[in-house]
Design a protein around this motif. Structure first.
Motif, PDB file in Angstrom:
ATOM      1  N   ALA A  30      21.760 -19.200 -76.375  1.00 18.57           N
ATOM      2  CA  ALA A  30      22.416 -18.363 -77.379  1.00 18.57           C
ATOM      3  C   ALA A  30      23.356 -17.395 -76.667  1.00 18.57           C
ATOM      4  CB  ALA A  30      21.376 -17.602 -78.195  1.00 18.57           C
ATOM      5  N   GLY A  31      24.663 -17.584 -76.805  1.00 19.14           N
ATOM      6  CA  GLY A  31      25.642 -16.669 -76.234  1.00 19.14           C
ATOM      7  C   GLY A  31      26.198 -17.075 -74.886  1.00 19.14           C
ATOM      8  N   PHE A  32      25.570 -18.040 -74.192  1.00 21.97           N
ATOM      9  CA  PHE A  32      26.079 -18.420 -72.879  1.00 21.97           C
ATOM     10  C   PHE A  32      25.630 -19.828 -72.511  1.00 21.97           C
ATOM     11  CE2 PHE A  32      22.043 -16.259 -72.262  1.00 21.97           C
ATOM     12  CZ  PHE A  32      21.360 -17.094 -71.385  1.00 21.97           C
ATOM     13  N   ASP A  33      26.343 -20.401 -71.528  1.00 22.19           N
ATOM     14  CA  ASP A  33      25.976 -21.682 -70.942  1.00 22.19           C
ATOM     15  C   ASP A  33      25.366 -21.403 -69.576  1.00 22.19           C
ATOM     16  OD1 ASP A  33      26.960 -23.300 -73.043  1.00 22.19           O
ATOM     17  OD2 ASP A  33      28.998 -23.077 -72.263  1.00 22.19           O
ATOM     18  N   ARG A  34      24.347 -22.174 -69.220  1.00 22.24           N
ATOM     19  CA  ARG A  34      23.617 -21.935 -67.969  1.00 22.24           C
ATOM     20  C   ARG A  34      23.764 -23.126 -67.027  1.00 22.24           C
ATOM     21  NH1 ARG A  34      17.854 -19.193 -68.025  1.00 22.24           N
ATOM     22  NH2 ARG A  34      19.287 -17.432 -68.043  1.00 22.24           N
ATOM     23  N   ILE A  35      24.082 -22.811 -65.761  1.00 22.27           N
ATOM     24  CA  ILE A  35      24.127 -23.800 -64.691  1.00 22.27           C
ATOM     25  C   ILE A  35      23.054 -23.408 -63.691  1.00 22.27           C
ATOM     26  CG2 ILE A  35      25.518 -24.848 -62.851  1.00 22.27           C
ATOM     27  CD1 ILE A  35      27.291 -23.006 -65.579  1.00 22.27           C
ATOM     28  N   VAL A  36      22.187 -24.353 -63.354  1.00 25.38           N
ATOM     29  CA  VAL A  36      21.086 -24.090 -62.432  1.00 25.38           C
ATOM     30  C   VAL A  36      21.231 -24.993 -61.220  1.00 25.38           C
ATOM     31  CG1 VAL A  36      18.577 -24.120 -62.111  1.00 25.38           C
ATOM     32  CG2 VAL A  36      19.544 -23.465 -64.335  1.00 25.38           C
ATOM     33  N   TYR A  37      21.263 -24.381 -60.047  1.00 21.39           N
ATOM     34  CA  TYR A  37      21.211 -25.110 -58.783  1.00 21.39           C
ATOM     35  C   TYR A  37      19.773 -25.026 -58.282  1.00 21.39           C
ATOM     36  CZ  TYR A  37      26.340 -24.806 -58.640  1.00 21.39           C
ATOM     37  OH  TYR A  37      27.679 -24.902 -58.931  1.00 21.39           O
ATOM     38  N   ASP A  38      19.066 -26.168 -58.275  1.00 22.37           N
ATOM     39  CA  ASP A  38      17.718 -26.213 -57.709  1.00 22.37           C
ATOM     40  C   ASP A  38      17.855 -26.258 -56.196  1.00 22.37           C
ATOM     41  OD1 ASP A  38      16.300 -26.402 -60.225  1.00 22.37           O
ATOM     42  OD2 ASP A  38      17.040 -28.455 -60.361  1.00 22.37           O
ATOM     43  N   LEU A  39      17.028 -25.479 -55.499  1.00 27.05           N
ATOM     44  CA  LEU A  39      17.129 -25.363 -54.045  1.00 27.05           C
ATOM     45  C   LEU A  39      15.793 -25.653 -53.386  1.00 27.05           C
ATOM     46  CD1 LEU A  39      19.149 -22.022 -54.062  1.00 27.05           C
ATOM     47  CD2 LEU A  39      20.072 -24.300 -53.640  1.00 27.05           C
ATOM     48  N   GLY A  40      15.832 -26.441 -52.323  1.00 27.39           N
ATOM     49  CA  GLY A  40      14.643 -26.710 -51.533  1.00 27.39           C
ATOM     50  C   GLY A  40      14.846 -26.202 -50.117  1.00 27.39           C
ATOM     51  N   GLY A  41      13.769 -25.915 -49.435  1.00 27.84           N
ATOM     52  CA  GLY A  41      13.848 -25.379 -48.081  1.00 27.84           C
ATOM     53  C   GLY A  41      13.113 -24.061 -48.024  1.00 27.84           C
TER      54      GLY A  41
END
Length: 196
Positions: free
Chosen positions: A78-89
């Motif tokens: 609601a109100g924004f788009d989300r980009i998620v970078y999954d990180l390992g290490g």
């Protein structure tokens, strides 16, 4: 009518029982959710409902950071788009996220065609090559897209160069506001972009 009131009362009681005043010293069996906090690097557990600030964002990686991008996900909120970078290490990431006039690959200087009206450059600091982090890197589509997230034209590349992972986000809007946050367990870098 009486059954509805009983169900509503039971739901309200369950909701109140799940609330935690911050004392995790025992008593309840309901796991608590950490409260949203801000650190000196700008890390948040939750982003604002509608990001408005378009200024560049920076955060500092932990000294032991050696992270590899393992996944890219897009979602509409609601109100924004989300980009998620999954990180390992290991460690926590730093970042530099800012609007740029054109996408240019670090190291080679090669231009990258990015769809959309605006380009957000994402630099994930504290990155490691997969052979150093012993993590399987992201091997999904380039660009990553989701038809349910029309504000984002695509998330392009995750190239590592000199300890920094570079990526570009094509935005279908004229430089809308955005926020940058990190989440842990598992480690993620999250960018929320205001709906254009």
């Amino acid at each position: 009518m009486r059954n509805r009131m009983v169900v509503a009362l039971v739901a309200l009681t369950a909701l109140l029982a799940g609330c935690d005043d911050g004392d995790n010293g025992g008593g309840g069996s309901t796991p608590s959710t950490p409260a949203a906090t801000t650190s000196a690097t700008g890390t948040l557990a939750e982003a604002p409902s509608s990001p408005r600030d378009t200024a560049p964002k920076r955060g500092t990686a932990s000294g032991d950071a050696g992270l590899t991008v393992t996944g890219i996900r897009l979602g509409r909120q609601a109100g924004f788009d989300r980009i998620v970078y999954d990180l390992g290490g290991k460690g926590t990431p730093g970042w530099i996220v800012q609007y740029v006039d054109r996408a240019v690959q670090d190291g080679s200087g090669k231009p990258i065609d990015v769809a959309g009206n605006s380009i957000l450059e994402v630099q994930i600091l504290g990155s490691a090559y997969p052979f150093d982090s012993a993590v399987t890197p992201y091997a999904g589509p380039d660009p990553a897209t989701d038809p349910h997230v029309p504000g984002i034209a695509g998330v392009y590349r995750t190239m590592v160069f000199e300890g920094t992972t570079q990526s570009f986000i094509g935005v279908n809007g004229d430089r809308p506001g955005f926020t940058v946050t990190t989440l842990s367990n598992p480690t993620r870098l999250v960018i929320d972009v205001d709906h254009p």
